[in-house]
Write an enzyme that holds these catalytic residues in place. Structure first.
Site, PDB file in Angstrom:
ATOM      1  N   HIS A 147       0.836  -1.201   0.000  1.00 22.34           N
ATOM      2  CA  HIS A 147       0.000   0.000   0.000  1.00 22.34           C
ATOM      3  C   HIS A 147       0.870   1.251   0.000  1.00 22.34           C
ATOM      4  CE1 HIS A 147      -3.406   2.609   1.408  1.00 22.34           C
ATOM      5  NE2 HIS A 147      -2.408   3.226   2.024  1.00 22.34           N
ATOM      6  N   GLU A 148       1.892   1.266   0.857  1.00 15.65           N
ATOM      7  CA  GLU A 148       2.762   2.438   0.934  1.00 15.65           C
ATOM      8  C   GLU A 148       3.601   2.594  -0.324  1.00 15.65           C
ATOM      9  OE1 GLU A 148       2.222   4.548   3.152  1.00 15.65           O
ATOM     10  OE2 GLU A 148       0.947   3.272   4.394  1.00 15.65           O
ATOM     11  N   HIS A 151       1.531   4.340  -2.803  1.00 15.37           N
ATOM     12  CA  HIS A 151       1.553   5.797  -2.652  1.00 15.37           C
ATOM     13  C   HIS A 151       2.754   6.392  -3.375  1.00 15.37           C
ATOM     14  CE1 HIS A 151      -1.795   6.725  -0.102  1.00 15.37           C
ATOM     15  NE2 HIS A 151      -1.400   5.961   0.899  1.00 15.37           N
ATOM     16  N   GLU A 224      -6.267   7.148  -1.064  1.00 13.85           N
ATOM     17  CA  GLU A 224      -6.187   5.898  -0.321  1.00 13.85           C
ATOM     18  C   GLU A 224      -6.760   4.727  -1.107  1.00 13.85           C
ATOM     19  OE1 GLU A 224      -4.545   5.210   2.513  1.00 13.85           O
ATOM     20  OE2 GLU A 224      -3.844   7.274   2.215  1.00 13.85           O
TER      21      GLU A 224
END
EC number: 3.4.24.-
Length: 296
Positions: A147-148, A151, A224
């Site tokens: 997930h990071e 980003h 997100e």
């Protein structure tokens, strides 16, 4: 109260620097010579310079600030097999996402959280909390890291900084138009800027700043969902859903991320009603449902 005082102090400093900068650049004041009208072109240029300068400066020092405010310890040489696994996993995810290997760190916090920051996708920092490493399974940790990395690969730090620069520009722009109107039209001041201008400008910046924050947080919530999709693509949808479900199970644990990093974490504090407009993250239930639909 301290945050408001810091805001006011910063605003007054900006006004002082602005006055000096305009003189040095030969703008001869933002006010036009013909009464109460503003030189809107000069005002907009000035506000854009200072509006973007603040957000871009914050972006460029984001890694340093993150390390300082969270106590993140960078893993340069792994000392344990867990740290070695962490570095290897991030390296693999970064390669799959098409970005350079970011710095990897661990910050001392009980709550399960992680964040990514950095001024560009090839010079980033990814960090996870000690609590997350201790309580999450390897697949769930990998999903959080994915997930990071999402980003970073999506350029979210740069995008959010640019959005912040835009809203900063228009907050300053319209606040000074309002201040000029109050000073010239209501208080009939025709010589320079009176105290009414500064007071009205500060009040307008406070109000418009709140509205601008709502806009920025809306973009943050949209981000997100994209990072969740990237996490599902890199680590598997089941693992990403499992990580979000584990985060939901720990929602009673207070999230103690610094304000400057809250938008870049995997988890955020849940708020209801109007306070929900200021959330940097969507509700975990909504994120889980979105991924479940994607899997279906």
């Amino acid at each position: 109260m301290m945050r408001i005082l810091l805001f006011l102090g910063t605003n007054l400093a900006v006004l002082l620097i602005a006055s000096i900068t305009l003189s040095l650049l030969g703008f001869n004041g933002i006010m036009a010579a013909n009464g109460v009208d503003l030189n809107l072109n000069s005002l907009l240029i000035f506000c854009a310079v200072f509006g973007f300068a603040g957000s871009l400066f914050s972006l460029f020092i984001s890694k340093w600030m993150a390390k300082m405010t969270t106590g993140t310890e960078i893993i340069s040489q792994p000392r344990t097999r867990h740290e070695q696994w962490l570095l290897h996993t991030v390296e693999q995810l970064a390669r799959d996402a098409g970005i350079k290997m970011p710095e990897v760190g661990i910050f001392p916090a009980y709550e399960a959280n992680a964040f990514a920051t950095g001024w560009n996708k090839n010079d980033a920092l990814v960090a996870v909390s000690q609590g997350l490493l201790e309580r999450f399974s390897p697949d769930e940790v990998k999903a959080v890291l994915a997930h990071e990395i999402g980003h970073v690969a999506n350029g979210d730090m740069v995008t959010l900084a640019l959005i912040q620069g835009v809203v900063n520009t228009f907050v300053m722009f319209f606040a000074r138009i309002f201040g000029n109107f109050v000073d010239r039209v209501i208080f009939k001041n025709e010589e320079g800027h009176g105290i009414a201008y500064y007071v009205a400008t500060i009040v307008a910046e406070l109000v418009l700043g709140i509205l601008a924050t709502i806009i920025v947080m809306w973009f943050s919530r949209r981000r997100e969902f994209r990072a969740d999709e990237a996490g599902a693509r890199l680590a598997g949808t089941s693992a990403m859903v499992g990580a979000l479900q584990r985060l939901r199970a720990e929602q009673g644990v207070p999230v103690q991320m610094p304000d400057s990093l809250a938008a870049f974490g995997i988890n955020g504090t849940l708020k209801h009603g109007l306070a929900g407009l200021f959330m940097s993250h969507p509700p975990l239930e909504e994120r889980i449902e979105t991924l479940m639909r994607r899997r279906g």
